[in-house]
Design a protein around this motif. Structure first.
Motif, short mmCIF file in Angstrom:
data_model
loop_
_atom_site.label_atom_id
_atom_site.label_comp_id
_atom_site.label_asym_id
_atom_site.label_seq_id
_atom_site.Cartn_x
_atom_site.Cartn_y
_atom_site.Cartn_z
N ASN A 67 0.82 -1.22 0.00
CA ASN A 67 0.00 0.00 0.00
C ASN A 67 0.85 1.26 0.00
O ASN A 67 0.40 2.31 -0.47
N ALA A 68 2.06 1.17 0.51
CA ALA A 68 2.95 2.34 0.48
C ALA A 68 3.35 2.68 -0.95
O ALA A 68 3.64 3.85 -1.24
N LYS A 69 3.38 1.68 -1.81
CA LYS A 69 3.76 1.88 -3.21
C LYS A 69 2.55 1.88 -4.14
O LYS A 69 2.70 1.95 -5.36
N ASN A 70 1.35 1.76 -3.58
CA ASN A 70 0.13 1.70 -4.40
C ASN A 70 0.23 0.64 -5.49
O ASN A 70 -0.13 0.88 -6.64
N THR A 71 0.72 -0.52 -5.13
CA THR A 71 0.97 -1.57 -6.11
C THR A 71 0.49 -2.92 -5.59
O THR A 71 0.68 -3.23 -4.41
N VAL A 72 -0.09 -3.68 -6.49
CA VAL A 72 -0.44 -5.08 -6.20
C VAL A 72 0.33 -5.96 -7.18
O VAL A 72 0.59 -5.56 -8.32
N TYR A 73 0.72 -7.12 -6.71
CA TYR A 73 1.56 -8.02 -7.48
C TYR A 73 0.89 -9.37 -7.66
O TYR A 73 0.06 -9.79 -6.84
N LEU A 74 1.27 -10.04 -8.73
CA LEU A 74 0.86 -11.42 -8.94
C LEU A 74 2.08 -12.22 -9.34
O LEU A 74 2.59 -12.06 -10.46
N GLN A 75 2.58 -13.03 -8.41
CA GLN A 75 3.69 -13.92 -8.69
C GLN A 75 3.14 -15.21 -9.25
O GLN A 75 2.33 -15.88 -8.60
#
Length: 121
Positions: A74-82
């Motif tokens: 949330n600090a980077k406003n990013t969601v990831y999918l590994q």
């Protein structure tokens, strides 16, 4: 309002890995559940995984469980999918989405433009 931009797609051999990212703009990113969907040619869009606003809760479709991992910063406003142990049937356009309910598909109202993932056999 949330704007979403996916990246990280590409061509990979079966058994390989990719990590998708979804960058969000807007100050309210941390208040949304985030999901990943995918759509293969000629098929309906499939809801594959989601994560709560806090990151404490996740859900996976059976088709990706044990191979894919969703996470968010949330600090980077990013969601990831590994994505690990990729299979040719994982080939699709992958979309991230922001919603107001973790598991209710119709509550995902903000969408990215999608990123292509192609898995060769």
């Amino acid at each position: 309002q949330v704007q979403l931009v996916e990246s990280g797609g590409g061509l990979v051999q079966a058994g390989g890995s990719l990590r998708l990212s979804c960058a969000a703009s807007g100050r309210t990113f941390s208040s949304y559940a985030m999901g990943w969907f995918r759509q293969a040619p000629g098929k309906e869009r499939e809801f594959i995984t989601a994560i709560s606003w806090s990151g404490d809760s996740t859900w996976y479709a059976d088709s990706v469980k044990g191979r894919f991992t969703i996470s968010r910063d949330n600090a980077k406003n990013t969601v990831y999918l590994q994505m690990n142990s990729l299979k040719p049937e994982d080939t699709a356009v992958y979309y991230c989405a922001a919603g107001t309910s973790l598991l209710v598909r119709s509550r995902y109202n903000y969408w990215g433009q999608g990123t292509q993932v192609t898995v060769s056999s």
